[in-house]
Design an enzyme around this catalytic site. Structure first.
Site, PDB file in Angstrom:
ATOM      1  CB  ALA A  60     -56.209 -44.482  89.919  1.00  0.00           C
ATOM      2  CE1 TYR A  61     -49.164 -39.224  88.464  1.00  0.00           C
ATOM      3  CE2 TYR A  61     -49.833 -39.374  90.797  1.00  0.00           C
ATOM      4  CZ  TYR A  61     -48.856 -38.958  89.950  1.00  0.00           C
ATOM      5  OH  TYR A  61     -47.555 -38.385  90.186  1.00  0.00           O
ATOM      6  CB  THR A  62     -52.305 -45.229  92.901  1.00  0.00           C
ATOM      7  OG1 THR A  62     -51.177 -45.821  92.269  1.00  0.00           O
ATOM      8  CG2 THR A  62     -53.596 -45.579  92.286  1.00  0.00           C
TER       9      THR A  62
ATOM     10  CE1 TYR B  93     -54.964 -41.757  94.199  1.00  0.00           C
ATOM     11  CE2 TYR B  93     -55.477 -41.446  96.626  1.00  0.00           C
ATOM     12  CZ  TYR B  93     -55.729 -42.292  95.533  1.00  0.00           C
ATOM     13  OH  TYR B  93     -55.993 -43.549  95.380  1.00  0.00           O
TER      14      TYR B  93
ATOM     15  CG  ASP C 177     -51.511 -43.097  77.943  1.00  0.00           C
ATOM     16  OD1 ASP C 177     -51.738 -43.005  79.365  1.00  0.00           O
ATOM     17  OD2 ASP C 177     -50.349 -42.546  77.377  1.00  0.00           O
TER      18      ASP C 177
ATOM     19  N   GLY D 192     -52.162 -53.307  87.452  1.00  0.00           N
ATOM     20  CA  GLY D 192     -52.255 -52.711  88.928  1.00  0.00           C
ATOM     21  C   GLY D 192     -52.835 -53.977  90.083  1.00  0.00           C
ATOM     22  CD  GLN D 193     -51.552 -53.023  95.713  1.00  0.00           C
ATOM     23  OE1 GLN D 193     -51.539 -53.802  96.194  1.00  0.00           O
ATOM     24  NE2 GLN D 193     -51.784 -51.738  95.800  1.00  0.00           N
TER      25      GLN D 193
ATOM     26  CD1 TRP E  32     -55.180 -46.720 104.147  1.00  0.00           C
ATOM     27  CD2 TRP E  32     -54.262 -47.887 105.912  1.00  0.00           C
ATOM     28  NE1 TRP E  32     -54.908 -45.980 105.287  1.00  0.00           N
ATOM     29  CE2 TRP E  32     -54.292 -46.566 106.509  1.00  0.00           C
ATOM     30  CE3 TRP E  32     -53.817 -48.839 106.995  1.00  0.00           C
ATOM     31  CZ2 TRP E  32     -54.023 -46.000 107.671  1.00  0.00           C
ATOM     32  CZ3 TRP E  32     -53.500 -48.570 108.031  1.00  0.00           C
ATOM     33  CH2 TRP E  32     -53.561 -47.175 108.342  1.00  0.00           C
TER      34      TRP E  32
ATOM     35  CB  THR F 192     -59.153 -42.950  97.576  1.00  0.00           C
ATOM     36  OG1 THR F 192     -58.610 -42.755  98.797  1.00  0.00           O
ATOM     37  CG2 THR F 192     -59.400 -41.486  97.123  1.00  0.00           C
TER      38      THR F 192
HETATM   39  N1  LIG Z   1     -53.629 -48.156  96.533  1.00  0.00           N
HETATM   40  C1  LIG Z   1     -54.101 -47.901  97.752  1.00  0.00           C
HETATM   41  O1  LIG Z   1     -53.854 -47.947  98.803  1.00  0.00           O
HETATM   42  C2  LIG Z   1     -55.802 -47.194  97.208  1.00  0.00           C
HETATM   43  C3  LIG Z   1     -56.358 -46.698  98.361  1.00  0.00           C
HETATM   44  C4  LIG Z   1     -57.606 -46.159  98.076  1.00  0.00           C
HETATM   45  C5  LIG Z   1     -58.152 -46.141  96.756  1.00  0.00           C
HETATM   46  N2  LIG Z   1     -57.445 -46.781  95.634  1.00  0.00           N
HETATM   47  C6  LIG Z   1     -57.969 -46.728  94.375  1.00  0.00           C
HETATM   48  O2  LIG Z   1     -58.047 -48.184  94.022  1.00  0.00           O
HETATM   49  C7  LIG Z   1     -58.018 -48.216  92.603  1.00  0.00           C
HETATM   50  C8  LIG Z   1     -57.044 -49.412  92.365  1.00  0.00           C
HETATM   51  O3  LIG Z   1     -55.863 -48.889  93.022  1.00  0.00           O
HETATM   52  P1  LIG Z   1     -54.600 -49.988  92.867  1.00  0.00           P
HETATM   53  O4  LIG Z   1     -53.977 -50.013  94.221  1.00  0.00           O
HETATM   54  O5  LIG Z   1     -54.968 -51.288  92.223  1.00  0.00           O
HETATM   55  O6  LIG Z   1     -53.365 -49.128  91.835  1.00  0.00           O
HETATM   56  P2  LIG Z   1     -52.239 -49.311  91.452  1.00  0.00           P
HETATM   57  O7  LIG Z   1     -51.684 -50.824  91.730  1.00  0.00           O
HETATM   58  O8  LIG Z   1     -51.188 -48.270  91.521  1.00  0.00           O
HETATM   59  O9  LIG Z   1     -52.566 -49.585  89.756  1.00  0.00           O
HETATM   60  C9  LIG Z   1     -53.121 -48.252  89.134  1.00  0.00           C
HETATM   61  C10 LIG Z   1     -52.886 -48.694  87.627  1.00  0.00           C
HETATM   62  O10 LIG Z   1     -53.310 -47.620  86.590  1.00  0.00           O
HETATM   63  C11 LIG Z   1     -52.449 -47.736  85.961  1.00  0.00           C
HETATM   64  N3  LIG Z   1     -52.223 -46.531  85.084  1.00  0.00           N
HETATM   65  C12 LIG Z   1     -51.583 -45.387  85.804  1.00  0.00           C
HETATM   66  N4  LIG Z   1     -51.665 -44.325  84.804  1.00  0.00           N
HETATM   67  C13 LIG Z   1     -52.100 -44.837  83.676  1.00  0.00           C
HETATM   68  C14 LIG Z   1     -52.487 -44.416  82.488  1.00  0.00           C
HETATM   69  N5  LIG Z   1     -51.927 -43.083  81.992  1.00  0.00           N
HETATM   70  N6  LIG Z   1     -52.929 -44.941  81.469  1.00  0.00           N
HETATM   71  C15 LIG Z   1     -53.542 -46.164  81.892  1.00  0.00           C
HETATM   72  N7  LIG Z   1     -53.246 -46.904  82.988  1.00  0.00           N
HETATM   73  C16 LIG Z   1     -52.648 -46.175  83.875  1.00  0.00           C
HETATM   74  C17 LIG Z   1     -51.052 -48.257  86.402  1.00  0.00           C
HETATM   75  O11 LIG Z   1     -50.471 -48.840  85.058  1.00  0.00           O
HETATM   76  P3  LIG Z   1     -48.778 -49.036  85.179  1.00  0.00           P
HETATM   77  O12 LIG Z   1     -48.950 -50.543  85.913  1.00  0.00           O
HETATM   78  O13 LIG Z   1     -48.621 -49.244  83.897  1.00  0.00           O
HETATM   79  O14 LIG Z   1     -47.973 -48.189  85.901  1.00  0.00           O
HETATM   80  C18 LIG Z   1     -51.598 -49.317  87.243  1.00  0.00           C
HETATM   81  O15 LIG Z   1     -51.532 -50.641  86.394  1.00  0.00           O
HETATM   82  C19 LIG Z   1     -57.673 -46.819  92.248  1.00  0.00           C
HETATM   83  O16 LIG Z   1     -58.884 -46.241  91.622  1.00  0.00           O
HETATM   84  C20 LIG Z   1     -57.031 -46.099  93.346  1.00  0.00           C
HETATM   85  O17 LIG Z   1     -57.124 -44.725  93.296  1.00  0.00           O
HETATM   86  C21 LIG Z   1     -56.028 -47.419  96.016  1.00  0.00           C
END
Ligand SMILES: NC(=O)c1ccc[n+]([C@@H]2O[C@H](COP(=O)([O-])OP(=O)(O)OC[C@H]3O[C@@H](n4cnc5c(N)ncnc54)[C@H](OP(=O)(O)O)[C@@H]3O)[C@@H](O)[C@H]2O)c1
Length: 299
Positions: A68-70, A133, A44, A10-11, A159, A109
């Site tokens: 996370a489920y994002t 979410y 997983d 993930g990011q 964001w 979030t």
């Molecule tokens: N993105 C945003 O704008 C945002 C905003 C506020 C808060 N956040 C929070 O910040 C955190 C990091 O976000 P991010 O943007 O880095 O998220 P992201 O890029 O969507 O990455 C999430 C990761 O979680 C993994 N994942 C999903 N389902 C899974 C499962 N069943 N088992 C194991 N891994 C699983 C995904 O794996 P795969 O690569 O295999 O799919 C992905 O690598 C999260 O907690 C998110 O809720 C994000």
């Protein structure tokens, strides 16, 4: 020291990985070998047995839960899976962290708020999520605080974008180069967060005495870049930096309905993280410039 980072693809997971592999070369207190990065292949979070099996064979001092489920819109139809990953898996990990005497950093979030406040939210403001979410992330926060009254830390961010995967910045660059004009909502305000900045803040926190000390009360901290903007302004700035001549038309959320409702104004006050951990917060424009420069180098 064994530090687990979940969500390695993930990011945020990738941004922490990059920083660990570069910054640690100049920091003798921390070795890249301390860090273990895992993705869903090894751990997983949708499977209770996968979680118990993985942690049954692996013990950690610190767990950083970036997975996370994002998918905010898809969560409306996929509530059970979102709840499993954002709530039930967090519950299981919190129990495991207690048993292993590991400290836990968990990400949450700004979408735990309804966005109806005109003031930036502080950590103790009452959450009221308006989409699935946000609801699943909030119950994840709550169960973590109940099970781990000490030794955990929750960071709420917003964001998030990076040079990795699909995100608002990479999507705008792709569409802006293809299209003559785009419609972007101008009535949702928020603060962009460059994942590399958040990764840097997390690495600073895990070295900090106030995190390392045993028995510290579990707390929530807000973190985003500095600056409050709309998606419309965000897109305009991306095109300005890259000199992309795509017209950006402002539209309202009503004109651009999505399956999941978004908060109107989910701004977060970051004073607490700045004061407690001495974190410096960059302005959103300078971090956006950095990210776009790196994206170009990768092309
Ligand atoms: N993105 C945003 O704008 C945002 C905003 C506020 C808060 N956040 C929070 O910040 C955190 C990091 O976000 P991010 O943007 O880095 O998220 P992201 O890029 O969507 O990455 C999430 C990761 O979680 C993994 N994942 C999903 N389902 C899974 C499962 N069943 N088992 C194991 N891994 C699983 C995904 O794996 P795969 O690569 O295999 O799919 C992905 O690598 C999260 O907690 C998110 O809720 C994000």
């Amino acid at each position: 020291m064994r530090i687990l980072v979940t969500g390695k693809n993930g990011q945020l997971g990738r941004s922490i990985q990059k920083l660990v592999n570069t910054a640690t070369k100049i920091d003798n207190n921390q070795s890249p070998n301390d860090f273990i990065f895992v993705g869903r292949e090894e751990l997983d979070l949708s499977s209770e047995s996968s979680i118990s099996h993985y942690f049954g064979n692996n013990k950690f001092d610190i767990i950083i839960n970036c997975a996370a489920y994002t998918q905010v819109d898809r969560a409306e139809q996929d509530a059970e899976l979102a709840n499993q990953i954002n709530h039930l898996a967090v519950k299981q990990i919190a129990n495991i962290a207690n048993n292993q005497q590991a400290k836990l950093i968990h990400l949450s979030t700004d979408y735990v708020f309804d966005g109806e406040s005109d003031k930036p939210y502080i950590e103790t403001d009452k959450p009221n999520p308006i989409n699935t979410y946000g609801k699943t992330k909030l119950v994840g926060e709550k169960v973590l605080q109940t099970l781990m009254p000490t030794n955990a830390l929750i960071i709420r961010t917003s964001w998030l974008y990076s040079e990795y995967g699909n995100n608002f910045v990479s999507t705008m660059l792709r569409l802006g180069r293809k299209l003559d004009e785009l419609n972007l909502v101008n009535d949702q305000m928020g603060s962009p967060t460059y994942a590399a900045d958040l990764a840097d803040a997390i690495l600073k926190i895990i070295k900090h005495k106030k995190f390392r000390d045993e028995g510290r009360t579990t707390q929530i901290y807000n973190y985003s870049n500095e600056g409050d903007i709309s998606w419309h302004e965000f897109a305009k700035e991306i095109f300005k930096i890259e000199k992309i001549e795509c017209k950006v038309n402002p539209v309202t959320s009503q004109q651009y309905p999505t399956p999941a409702k978004r908060p109107r104004k989910a701004l977060m006050n970051k004073d607490k993280i700045v004061e407690v951990f001495n974190i410096k917060i960059s302005n959103w424009k300078s971090s956006l410039n950095t990210c776009i420069t790196i994206l170009k180098q990768q092309q």
